[in-house]
Scaffold this motif. Structure first.
Motif, PDB file in Angstrom:
ATOM      1  N   GLN A  20      -0.968   1.835  -6.272  1.00 25.84           N
ATOM      2  CA  GLN A  20       0.402   2.346  -6.169  1.00 25.84           C
ATOM      3  C   GLN A  20       0.737   3.238  -7.361  1.00 25.84           C
ATOM      4  OE1 GLN A  20       3.166  -0.870  -5.584  1.00 25.84           O
ATOM      5  NE2 GLN A  20       2.317  -1.406  -3.580  1.00 25.84           N
ATOM      6  N   THR A  23      -0.957   6.551  -6.973  1.00 23.34           N
ATOM      7  CA  THR A  23      -0.230   7.375  -6.000  1.00 23.34           C
ATOM      8  C   THR A  23       1.032   7.953  -6.630  1.00 23.34           C
ATOM      9  OG1 THR A  23      -1.097   6.041  -4.179  1.00 23.34           O
ATOM     10  CG2 THR A  23       0.849   7.370  -3.711  1.00 23.34           C
ATOM     11  N   ARG A  46       5.032   5.588   2.982  1.00 27.91           N
ATOM     12  CA  ARG A  46       4.093   6.065   4.010  1.00 27.91           C
ATOM     13  C   ARG A  46       2.701   5.484   3.809  1.00 27.91           C
ATOM     14  NH1 ARG A  46       6.816  11.792   3.734  1.00 27.91           N
ATOM     15  NH2 ARG A  46       5.802  11.806   1.715  1.00 27.91           N
ATOM     16  N   SER A  47       2.371   5.121   2.585  1.00 28.10           N
ATOM     17  CA  SER A  47       1.036   4.587   2.283  1.00 28.10           C
ATOM     18  C   SER A  47       1.012   3.079   2.053  1.00 28.10           C
ATOM     19  CB  SER A  47       0.478   5.261   1.021  1.00 28.10           C
ATOM     20  OG  SER A  47       0.375   6.642   1.191  1.00 28.10           O
ATOM     21  N   TYR A  48       2.154   2.521   1.693  1.00 26.41           N
ATOM     22  CA  TYR A  48       2.190   1.107   1.322  1.00 26.41           C
ATOM     23  C   TYR A  48       3.270   0.377   2.114  1.00 26.41           C
ATOM     24  CZ  TYR A  48      -0.534   3.002  -2.486  1.00 26.41           C
ATOM     25  OH  TYR A  48      -1.484   3.666  -3.205  1.00 26.41           O
TER      26      TYR A  48
END
Length: 142
Positions: A20, A23, A46-48
């Motif tokens: 995280q 990112t 959107r990723s986590y």
């Protein structure tokens, strides 16, 4: 500033480098200008899946405290951007439309009379307005 440089700064300050945080570093390295906590939360979400807003905000505050990010209070709330590097102490003029910043080459505190019974520990000074391109764009709409 590149993503790996931001990650090195976080690591040097003792932060655990998670996916995280990698990112988050990439977002700020790749995105010029200011990001609101909601912008960051939407991007990270959107990723986590299951990421909380509190986690995002806490990381933004930690990165601000470590000097990786700087925060500015706009009329619509606080926003963050990469901390300026390679400059001596300075302040900014900030375009309210595009977020472009211009350094102010002197510190207004130098001309501020501080009472003897007051100790300044830190200060901020920002000037808000519109850059030439945004001013011309606004005039063409009118």
């Amino acid at each position: 500033m590149q993503t790996d440089e931001i990650i090195r700064m976080m690591s040097a300050q003792g932060l655990r480098i998670t996916d995280q945080r990698k990112t988050l570093a990439k977002l700020f390295a790749d995105t010029p200008g200011y990001q609101s906590p909601k912008d960051v939360y939407d991007y990270m979400g959107r990723s986590y899946a299951g990421l909380s807003f509190d986690t995002v905000y806490r990381n933004l505050r930690v990165l601000d405290e470590l000097g990786v990010l700087e925060q500015v209070v706009f009329e619509d709330g606080v926003k963050f951007k990469l901390h300026c590097r390679g400059h001596d102490h300075h302040h900014h003029m900030i375009c309210l439309q595009c977020g472009k910043t211009y350094p102010i080459s002197y510190c207004p505190m130098d001309q501020t009379e501080v009472p003897d019974d007051f100790k300044v520990v830190k200060h901020k000074f920002e000037v808000f307005g519109y850059c030439k391109a945004c001013s011309l764009e606004e005039e063409s709409r009118a």
